[in-house]
Motif scaffolding. Structure first.
Motif, mmCIF file in Angstrom:
data_model
loop_
_atom_site.group_PDB
_atom_site.id
_atom_site.type_symbol
_atom_site.label_atom_id
_atom_site.label_comp_id
_atom_site.label_asym_id
_atom_site.label_seq_id
_atom_site.Cartn_x
_atom_site.Cartn_y
_atom_site.Cartn_z
ATOM 1 N N UNK A 172 0.981 -1.217 0.003
ATOM 2 C CA UNK A 172 -0.055 -0.051 -0.080
ATOM 3 C C UNK A 172 0.732 1.319 0.014
ATOM 4 N N UNK A 173 1.965 1.200 0.839
ATOM 5 C CA UNK A 173 2.665 2.416 0.740
ATOM 6 C C UNK A 173 3.433 2.333 -0.435
ATOM 7 N N UNK A 174 3.829 1.488 -1.176
ATOM 8 C CA UNK A 174 4.625 1.419 -2.470
ATOM 9 C C UNK A 174 3.612 1.940 -3.578
ATOM 10 N N UNK A 175 2.422 1.692 -3.375
ATOM 11 C CA UNK A 175 1.526 2.190 -4.526
ATOM 12 C C UNK A 175 1.293 3.639 -4.325
ATOM 13 N N UNK A 176 0.999 4.323 -3.182
ATOM 14 C CA UNK A 176 0.918 5.565 -2.951
ATOM 15 C C UNK A 176 2.115 6.270 -3.079
ATOM 16 N N UNK A 177 3.217 5.575 -2.915
ATOM 17 C CA UNK A 177 4.604 6.391 -3.226
ATOM 18 C C UNK A 177 4.522 6.791 -4.600
ATOM 19 N N UNK A 178 4.161 5.724 -5.795
ATOM 20 C CA UNK A 178 4.269 5.810 -7.088
ATOM 21 C C UNK A 178 3.291 6.896 -7.379
ATOM 22 N N UNK A 179 2.044 6.975 -7.099
ATOM 23 C CA UNK A 179 0.850 7.816 -7.086
ATOM 24 C C UNK A 179 1.453 9.197 -6.986
ATOM 25 N N UNK A 180 2.118 9.446 -5.733
ATOM 26 C CA UNK A 180 2.547 10.984 -5.412
ATOM 27 C C UNK A 180 3.768 11.431 -6.058
ATOM 28 N N UNK A 181 4.868 10.385 -6.277
ATOM 29 C CA UNK A 181 5.853 10.907 -6.946
ATOM 30 C C UNK A 181 5.976 11.002 -8.421
ATOM 31 N N UNK A 182 5.164 9.920 -9.174
ATOM 32 C CA UNK A 182 5.055 10.056 -10.599
ATOM 33 C C UNK A 182 3.959 11.093 -10.951
ATOM 34 N N UNK A 183 3.166 11.465 -10.268
ATOM 35 C CA UNK A 183 2.039 12.384 -10.630
ATOM 36 C C UNK A 183 2.778 13.684 -11.113
#
Length: 295
Positions: free
Chosen positions: A284-295
């Protein structure tokens, strides 16, 4: 076999200290000793040499360690599967460079608390070497690396974002008002405050400065972004840092960005152990990380 004994065994193997293992497991040191002795009796072999400097795995202990980690990994997976579609919960320990810890990750954690309030994230500021070792030992669930290339046994990485880098100095520095970009020869005559060895972009900058014929740059290394930033703001020299770590000081006029040779963006890589299972909380952390940083 009691998995509590295996947990104590792997923790002691990682920390190398009965005292440190007891503190991490929230057990009395005598309980850690009892667990290890019970496991050694059950297996019929000595797992640790007790030395004045700590506990050192024997050959039998080294052979057993991977199997013990696999068993604990399988148990954790079974427990997660038994929860079905329940709320994702648990503790995630993430190793990360200080610059990302201070600038990128607060927003990720804030978003995660909204989507998964029962996930508890612990950040551990560390360089690449320490992060990789933490993944191998199991002390870290995930790690972020600022590396152009990352090829490590047992660790897999994927680029998820890039960090812009900036040369900065005090507004009063002679190079600050220059319209023309500074050359490597000019930069090599300056004093620099860089992050400690192991920081990929600082190490690369040092190599480039020292490659200038006759160069004698004065290089000071720090383990803290704030320390390097403060020295530069005081007019003592230059630094190279991720733009996100100096944006506020640039807006306030406490620092100035100077034009220099082109420096490539540095990739942000999400790293995890190649064979170890990623728990739902870490996923869950990894998915949120990708959403936030790649957005």
């Amino acid at each position: 076999m009691d998995t509590r004994l295996l947990h104590t065994f792997t923790t002691l193997a990682r920390t190398g200290s009965f005292t440190a293992a007891a503190a991490e497991l929230h057990l009395a040191q005598s309980t850690v000793t009892v667990h290890i002795r019970a496991l050694e009796r059950e297996l019929g072999t000595r797992l640790f040499d007790r030395l004045p400097t700590g506990a050192l795995l024997t050959e039998s202990g080294r052979r057993m360690l991977q199997g013990a980690e696999d068993v604990l990994d399988a148990v954790a997976r079974l427990r997660a599967d038994s929860q079905g579609d329940g709320a994702v919960a648990g503790r995630v320990v993430v190793g990360t460079p200080e610059s990302l810890c201070a600038t990128r990750l607060p927003g990720v954690i804030a978003a995660l608390r909204t989507s998964h309030p029962e996930v508890d994230v612990h950040l551990y500021a560390a360089g690449t070497g320490e992060c990789v070792e933490g993944l191998r030992s199991g002390r870290l669930d995930l790690a972020l690396l600022l590396e152009e290339e990352a090829d490590f046994p047992d660790v897999t990485t994927e680029p998820i974002a890039h960090e812009l880098l900036a040369f900065v100095c005090a507004p009063s520095h002679p190079l600050a008002a220059r319209a023309r970009a500074a050359t490597w020869a000019e930069l090599a005559a300056e004093s620099f405050f860089l992050l400690e060895q192991g920081c990929s972009y600082s190490d690369e900058l040092e190599r480039r400065l020292l490659a200038v014929p006759g160069a004698r740059p004065r290089l000071t290394r720090f383990g803290s972004v704030d320390a390097a930033r403060s020295c530069v703001a005081a007019g003592l020299g230059l630094t190279l840092l991720p733009l996100t770590t100096v944006e506020e000081q640039l807006r306030q006029g406490r620092l100035a960005q100077l034009r220099g040779p082109r420096i490539a963006e540095v990739p942000v890589r999400l790293a995890r152990h190649r064979r170890r299972w990623t728990a739902p909380a870490a996923q869950a952390f990894a998915q949120e990380l990708v959403r936030q940083l790649s957005g």
